[in-house]
Write a protein that holds these residues in place. Structure first.
Motif, short mmCIF file in Angstrom:
data_model
loop_
_atom_site.label_atom_id
_atom_site.label_comp_id
_atom_site.label_asym_id
_atom_site.label_seq_id
_atom_site.Cartn_x
_atom_site.Cartn_y
_atom_site.Cartn_z
N MET A 276 66.46 18.44 98.08
CA MET A 276 67.71 17.73 97.82
C MET A 276 68.53 17.68 99.12
O MET A 276 68.73 18.70 99.76
N ASP A 277 69.00 16.47 99.48
CA ASP A 277 69.76 16.34 100.73
C ASP A 277 71.03 15.51 100.56
O ASP A 277 71.61 15.04 101.54
N ASN A 278 71.46 15.33 99.30
CA ASN A 278 72.61 14.46 99.05
C ASN A 278 73.81 15.23 98.49
O ASN A 278 74.59 14.70 97.71
N PHE A 279 73.95 16.51 98.87
CA PHE A 279 75.10 17.29 98.40
C PHE A 279 76.07 17.51 99.55
O PHE A 279 75.68 17.49 100.73
N THR A 280 77.34 17.71 99.21
CA THR A 280 78.37 17.87 100.23
C THR A 280 78.62 19.34 100.58
O THR A 280 78.98 19.66 101.71
N ASN A 281 78.46 20.23 99.60
CA ASN A 281 78.64 21.66 99.82
C ASN A 281 77.81 22.41 98.77
O ASN A 281 77.16 21.79 97.91
N GLU A 282 77.83 23.74 98.83
CA GLU A 282 77.00 24.53 97.93
C GLU A 282 77.45 24.40 96.48
O GLU A 282 76.63 24.40 95.56
N HIS A 283 78.76 24.26 96.27
CA HIS A 283 79.27 24.05 94.90
C HIS A 283 78.73 22.74 94.33
O HIS A 283 78.34 22.67 93.15
N ASP A 284 78.70 21.70 95.18
CA ASP A 284 78.17 20.41 94.74
C ASP A 284 76.67 20.52 94.44
O ASP A 284 76.16 19.90 93.49
N LEU A 285 75.95 21.32 95.25
CA LEU A 285 74.52 21.53 95.00
C LEU A 285 74.30 22.16 93.62
O LEU A 285 73.42 21.73 92.86
N HIS A 286 75.11 23.16 93.28
CA HIS A 286 75.00 23.81 91.96
C HIS A 286 75.24 22.81 90.84
O HIS A 286 74.56 22.84 89.81
N LYS A 287 76.23 21.93 91.05
CA LYS A 287 76.53 20.92 90.02
C LYS A 287 75.34 19.98 89.83
O LYS A 287 74.96 19.66 88.70
N GLN A 288 74.74 19.57 90.95
CA GLN A 288 73.59 18.66 90.85
C GLN A 288 72.38 19.35 90.20
O GLN A 288 71.65 18.73 89.42
N LEU A 289 72.19 20.63 90.51
CA LEU A 289 71.09 21.36 89.88
C LEU A 289 71.34 21.54 88.38
O LEU A 289 70.39 21.47 87.57
N THR A 290 72.58 21.75 88.02
CA THR A 290 72.92 21.85 86.59
C THR A 290 72.57 20.55 85.87
O THR A 290 71.99 20.57 84.77
N ASP A 291 72.92 19.42 86.49
CA ASP A 291 72.58 18.12 85.89
C ASP A 291 71.06 17.92 85.86
O ASP A 291 70.52 17.35 84.90
N PHE A 292 70.38 18.42 86.92
CA PHE A 292 68.94 18.20 87.01
C PHE A 292 68.19 18.88 85.86
O PHE A 292 67.25 18.30 85.30
N ILE A 293 68.59 20.10 85.52
CA ILE A 293 67.86 20.83 84.47
C ILE A 293 68.51 20.70 83.10
O ILE A 293 68.05 21.32 82.13
N ALA A 294 69.56 19.89 83.00
CA ALA A 294 70.27 19.74 81.73
C ALA A 294 69.36 19.35 80.56
O ALA A 294 69.55 19.87 79.44
N PRO A 295 68.36 18.47 80.75
CA PRO A 295 67.51 18.09 79.60
C PRO A 295 66.79 19.26 78.95
O PRO A 295 66.43 19.19 77.77
N PHE A 296 66.58 20.35 79.69
CA PHE A 296 65.82 21.47 79.13
C PHE A 296 66.66 22.39 78.26
O PHE A 296 66.14 23.29 77.62
#
Length: 663
Positions: free
Chosen positions: A315-335
């Motif tokens: 993943m290379d489209n995050f602005t900071n580590e907090h944003d990375l966590h948010k994107q990862l949360t969205d990524f695994i949300a279907p599970f």
């Protein structure tokens, strides 16, 4: 490991001749002219092989070797005597106490070969015991392998990782790339079997290296290698493989833009087949792979498949580590959605990540760090994001080193004891002590018990360490008795794991039989939580110990259940209040009331109360008013070596004055 040989005979000439013979052969030889001297040498040196004469005054060979076998069950004992003694030795041979009967006068070549065979047998048993300990306690996947390629024992972790369900399977069925030449490499030392330590799935290449100084232990260092999509895994053909994800990461490293290497592990994948069957598991995996692939397209991320259980996300489209966590949360949300509930399984993911360049200078290192971190956190909370931490990895490596070193700490004579005095408030003097285990490693120095005791508890070494402490404590008590030093109690900490072993009571009884000490001097301390969790087993074993004259104490009372309701069911003599309960006792009336109530109830049940962690005179005065019986802590004295402790006890008046000064 040094080969130590103890020779026991009441004739000095025989001892000199035998010592010359075996010293020339490279053995470290110890000699004793009596059974008593031999037991003292064993206490200090723990020799692996013992040769004893049969006819000796005071303590004959039969009595000596029976005592040695009871205290040192792994040592191999041999009788060297005249043939006329054979009928008397026969019972020892049949019982397993004696390994060989050797006849006087001896043939040097034959005698040497028999002793060599004894050391080979000892080392084989030592290796086997180490394997058994590893098989029982290791968090790694362990596979025992024989020269014909057949797999022997496997531990539970290996069964899960490789789906092994039969001991008759061949190594080639698990690792197809393990060729005949590979087996020749493994068994180049003409050993009977090896133990492989494995950490990942089947479709891999590997590098072989030794994990210990023993040639039978090898580690498979895996390099994941995707062999393409299996026929029923249609989605995998669209995934990147390991080399492609590394190349892509290398390209990103040429830019200044940060990116994250994310490892995703299907935590409970190995259990699905047992729950829903292989066909449904394959279908579920397809669903998960499709979901991950879809999510990677939505988030514009690169996704690679490494093995059946592991995926890597770039993943290379995050602005900071907090944003990375948010994107990862969205990524695994279907599970976390109920769409998987009809599969009768819950999809659990372990997600760890590294950020370039902070966590690695090159792509291969970033990938390795992300996977290592993932493996270390696989038993943690699912769907919880953990960043790679080099300090944690180093700590885990150190813990592994300590765990391996603990297996040899006794034989390498790295352990010693400290003694912490206890002050009797009624008699106003030091009347007892607690025995504390210490460990000095040649490379790591003095290792705190706070560090190595939990590791020993988890990995299983605590069993033999515990017996060593009991033996060393009894040796100290015996020495003190000879010097005219008499204590009311000497407290020894006993592990719940040790007490739970089936042979604990017989081994303790046999060990104590070798010492001429008053058993009422001994006090075994056990933690409250273990006793309560195993109440019936505890009651039976503690009763046997108490019948032998040993006092029983509950250690760290107040840190676990903090209840006296179960105490009437157990033969408890002493209640030891943890220091955490008295830290604020000087200025907290509630704490004083609580300790006073505990003391009264303990006295009503016929127990003494010991309070640990006393550091100030104010605490001591309050505990005295509350009718506590004994205190220990830095206010009385710090833990100290045996010489310092005996000097303190010998100068009783000075020690009392030191404690009572200013009152």
């Amino acid at each position: 490991m040094t080969n130590k040989l103890l020779i026991v005979d009441d004739e000095e000439a025989i001892l000199r001749a035998l010592k010359r013979l075996f010293a020339r052969a490279g053995y470290r030889v110890f000699t004793a002219t009596s059974g008593y001297d031999a037991l003292n040498i064993m206490a200090q040196e723990h020799c692996q092989v013992i040769i004893s004469d049969f006819r000796m005054p005071v303590m004959n060979g039969s009595q000596l070797l029976a005592a040695i076998k009871a205290q040192y069950p792994t040592s191999l004992c041999m009788i060297l005597s005249g043939f006329t003694d054979f009928s008397s030795v026969l019972a020892l041979l049949n019982s397993g106490t004696v390994f060989r009967f050797l006849q006087k006068p001896w043939d040097e070549t034959l005698l040497y070969s028999e002793v060599e065979a004894a050391f080979i047998a000892y080392n084989k048993h030592f290796d086997e015991n180490e394997v058994n300990q590893l098989m029982a306690n290791s968090a790694e996947a362990l596979i025992e392998l024989y020269p014909n390629g057949q797999i022997g024992r496997v531990n539970g972790v290996a069964k899960q990782i490789f789906n092994l369900d039969s001991s008759s399977i061949l190594i080639a069925d698990v690792f197809p790339f393990c060729s005949y030449e590979c087996l020749l490499t493994l068994f180049s030392s003409n050993i009977d079997n090896v133990v492989l330590k494995a950490t990942t799935g089947k479709n891999v290449e590997f590098v072989l290296k030794k994990t210990t100084d023993k040639s039978r232990f090898f580690e498979l260092q895996f390099m994941n290698k995707n062999d393409g999509a299996l026929p029923y895994r249609k989605q995998l053909a669209s995934f990147l493989d390991q080399n492609e994800i590394v190349n892509l990461a290398d390209s990103l490293l040429e830019t200044v833009k940060p990116f994250a290497m994310v490892a995703i592990h299907l935590k409970n994948y190995s259990y699905w087949t047992e729950i829903i069957g292989p066909v449904a598991t394959e279908k579920l995996f397809d669903d998960i792979a499709l979901t991950l692939f879809t999510q990677s397209k939505i988030s514009s991320s690169a996704l690679a498949f490494l093995t059946n259980e592991h995926f890597v996300l770039l993943m290379d489209n995050f602005t900071n580590e907090h944003d990375l966590h948010k994107q990862l949360t969205d990524f695994i949300a279907p599970f976390s959605h109920t769409s998987y509930s009809d599969k009768s399984v819950r999809v659990e993911l372990v997600v760890t990540y590294c950020i370039a360049r902070e966590d690695g200078d090159n792509a291969a290192q970033l990938l390795s760090n992300a996977l290592i971190s993932n493996r270390l956190h696989r038993t943690g909370h699912s769907h919880f994001f953990m960043r790679y931490d080099a300090a944690i990895i180093e700590q885990k490596r150190k813990q592994l080193f300590i765990s391996k070193a603990l297996f040899h700490a006794v034989d390498n004579q790295q352990l010693y004891l400290h003694f912490q005095p206890k002050f009797d408030l009624n008699q106003r003097k030091i009347t007892s002590c607690e025995v504390l285990l210490r460990w000095e490693h040649p490379q790591l120095g003095n290792i705190s018990p706070v560090v190595f005791i939990p590791i020993a508890e988890r990995e299983g070494q605590i069993i033999e360490l515990g017996y060593w402490v009991i033996h060393a404590a009894c040796m100290a008590i015996s020495n003190w008795t000879q010097k005219g030093i008499r204590l009311d109690k000497v407290a020894i900490n006993i592990s719940g794991k040790q007490l739970s072993h089936a042979d604990f009571i017989p081994r303790v009884e046999a060990l104590l039989a070798g010492f001429d000490i008053d058993m009422s001097t001994l006090e075994f301390e056990l933690t409250e939580s273990w006793l309560v969790d195993n109440i019936e087993e505890s009651a039976e074993k503690l009763t046997r110990l108490k019948n032998a004259g040993i006092s029983i104490a509950i250690d760290d009372f107040g840190t676990g259940y903090s209840s006296l309701s179960y105490l009437s069911k157990l033969p408890i003599d002493v209640l030891k209040i943890d220091r955490s309960l008295i830290i604020d006792i000087s200025d907290n009336l509630n704490t004083q009331s609580m300790v006073g109530n505990i003391t009264r109830m303990a006295h009503d049940l016929g127990m003494k109360v010991v309070v640990e962690g006393v550091e100030h005179i104010e605490q001591m005065l309050i505990l005295e008013k509350l009718n506590c019986d004994v205190i220990q802590g830095y206010f009385i004295a710090r833990p100290q070596d045996e010489d310092s402790f005996t000097r303190l006890i010998a100068n009783a008046d000075a020690s009392i004055a030191a404690v009572m000064g200013g009152i």
